[in-house]
Design a protein around this motif. Structure first.
Motif, short mmCIF file in Angstrom:
data_model
loop_
_atom_site.label_atom_id
_atom_site.label_comp_id
_atom_site.label_asym_id
_atom_site.label_seq_id
_atom_site.Cartn_x
_atom_site.Cartn_y
_atom_site.Cartn_z
N GLU A 1 -52.64 -4.25 44.91
CA GLU A 1 -53.68 -3.28 44.53
C GLU A 1 -54.99 -3.96 44.15
OE1 GLU A 1 -52.06 -1.02 41.29
OE2 GLU A 1 -50.76 0.16 42.60
N ILE A 2 -54.93 -5.12 43.53
CA ILE A 2 -56.14 -5.73 42.96
C ILE A 2 -56.67 -6.95 43.71
CG2 ILE A 2 -55.53 -4.90 40.65
CD1 ILE A 2 -54.85 -7.91 39.99
N ALA A 3 -55.91 -7.49 44.62
CA ALA A 3 -56.24 -8.79 45.22
C ALA A 3 -57.61 -8.85 45.88
CB ALA A 3 -55.15 -9.21 46.20
N ASP A 4 -58.07 -7.76 46.44
CA ASP A 4 -59.39 -7.78 47.10
C ASP A 4 -60.53 -7.94 46.10
OD1 ASP A 4 -58.47 -7.57 49.73
OD2 ASP A 4 -58.41 -5.38 49.63
N LYS A 5 -60.26 -7.70 44.82
CA LYS A 5 -61.31 -7.77 43.79
C LYS A 5 -61.39 -9.13 43.11
CE LYS A 5 -60.53 -2.93 42.79
NZ LYS A 5 -59.92 -2.00 41.86
N ALA B 1 -42.89 -15.59 39.42
CA ALA B 1 -43.12 -16.25 40.71
C ALA B 1 -42.36 -15.61 41.87
CB ALA B 1 -42.77 -17.73 40.62
N ASP B 2 -41.19 -15.06 41.61
CA ASP B 2 -40.41 -14.44 42.69
C ASP B 2 -41.12 -13.24 43.32
OD1 ASP B 2 -38.36 -16.28 42.44
OD2 ASP B 2 -37.18 -15.02 41.09
N SER B 3 -42.10 -12.69 42.63
CA SER B 3 -42.82 -11.53 43.17
C SER B 3 -43.62 -11.88 44.42
CB SER B 3 -43.75 -10.96 42.11
OG SER B 3 -44.77 -11.89 41.78
N ILE B 4 -43.89 -13.15 44.62
CA ILE B 4 -44.70 -13.57 45.76
C ILE B 4 -44.07 -13.15 47.08
CG2 ILE B 4 -45.54 -15.62 46.99
CD1 ILE B 4 -46.12 -16.83 44.24
N LYS B 5 -42.74 -13.07 47.13
CA LYS B 5 -42.09 -12.69 48.39
C LYS B 5 -42.39 -11.24 48.79
CE LYS B 5 -37.76 -11.86 45.95
NZ LYS B 5 -36.49 -12.47 45.63
N TYR B 6 -42.92 -10.45 47.86
CA TYR B 6 -43.21 -9.04 48.15
C TYR B 6 -44.70 -8.75 48.34
CZ TYR B 6 -38.42 -8.22 46.66
OH TYR B 6 -37.05 -8.24 46.53
N ILE B 7 -45.58 -9.72 48.15
CA ILE B 7 -47.00 -9.43 48.29
C ILE B 7 -47.43 -9.53 49.74
CG2 ILE B 7 -47.53 -10.15 45.93
CD1 ILE B 7 -48.80 -12.67 47.05
N ASP C 1 -52.40 -16.82 49.30
CA ASP C 1 -53.21 -17.99 48.93
C ASP C 1 -54.04 -17.78 47.68
OD1 ASP C 1 -52.20 -19.44 51.05
OD2 ASP C 1 -53.91 -19.06 52.36
N LYS C 2 -54.10 -16.56 47.19
CA LYS C 2 -54.87 -16.25 45.98
C LYS C 2 -54.02 -16.28 44.72
CE LYS C 2 -58.35 -13.07 47.71
NZ LYS C 2 -59.02 -11.80 47.41
#
Length: 118
Positions: free
Chosen positions: A68-72, A84-90, A96-97
């Motif tokens: 939801e927020i990565a573009d900002k 850290a395990d959440s990275i598999k779902y982004i 890279d951010k």
């Protein structure tokens, strides 16, 4: 955090434990450009999911917030290694951010271990 903070002008610090908000934010603020915008967010839903034993739900809730927020933001820091395990779902374009403490901890452990005499 050094190189990423120095280049990022918009930084989000995400936390699921309130006890890590201040130390994590302070660390980022120390390393960030003085003109950078640093915003800290407590992900209460992810905290509650983890507390109830739903680790997968915890990871997905964190990933949802990142998506939801990565573009900002130029950089998103996860305050706890357990996040850290959440990275598999982004979304792949945001990976890279997102930064976790795990690689830095591993590097520090290797550095310490290399100094120990056998």
């Amino acid at each position: 955090t050094d190189a990423f903070c120095e280049k990022a002008m918009a930084i989000a610090v995400l936390a699921t434990a309130t006890t890590t908000i201040k130390p994590s934010s302070n660390l980022v603020l120390l390393k960030a450009d003085p003109d950078a915008r640093v915003e800290t967010m407590w992900l209460e839903e992810a905290f509650n999911l983890n507390a109830s034993g739903d680790k997968d739900g915890h990871d997905k809730a964190i990933a949802l917030k990142i998506n939801e927020i990565a573009d900002k933001y130029d950089a998103i820091f996860l305050a706890q290694a357990s996040m850290a395990d959440s990275i598999k779902y982004i979304n792949v374009e945001y990976k890279d951010k997102v930064y976790t403490s795990i690689p830095y901890c591993i590097n520090r452990i290797v550095s310490i271990a290399s100094q120990i005499k056998k």
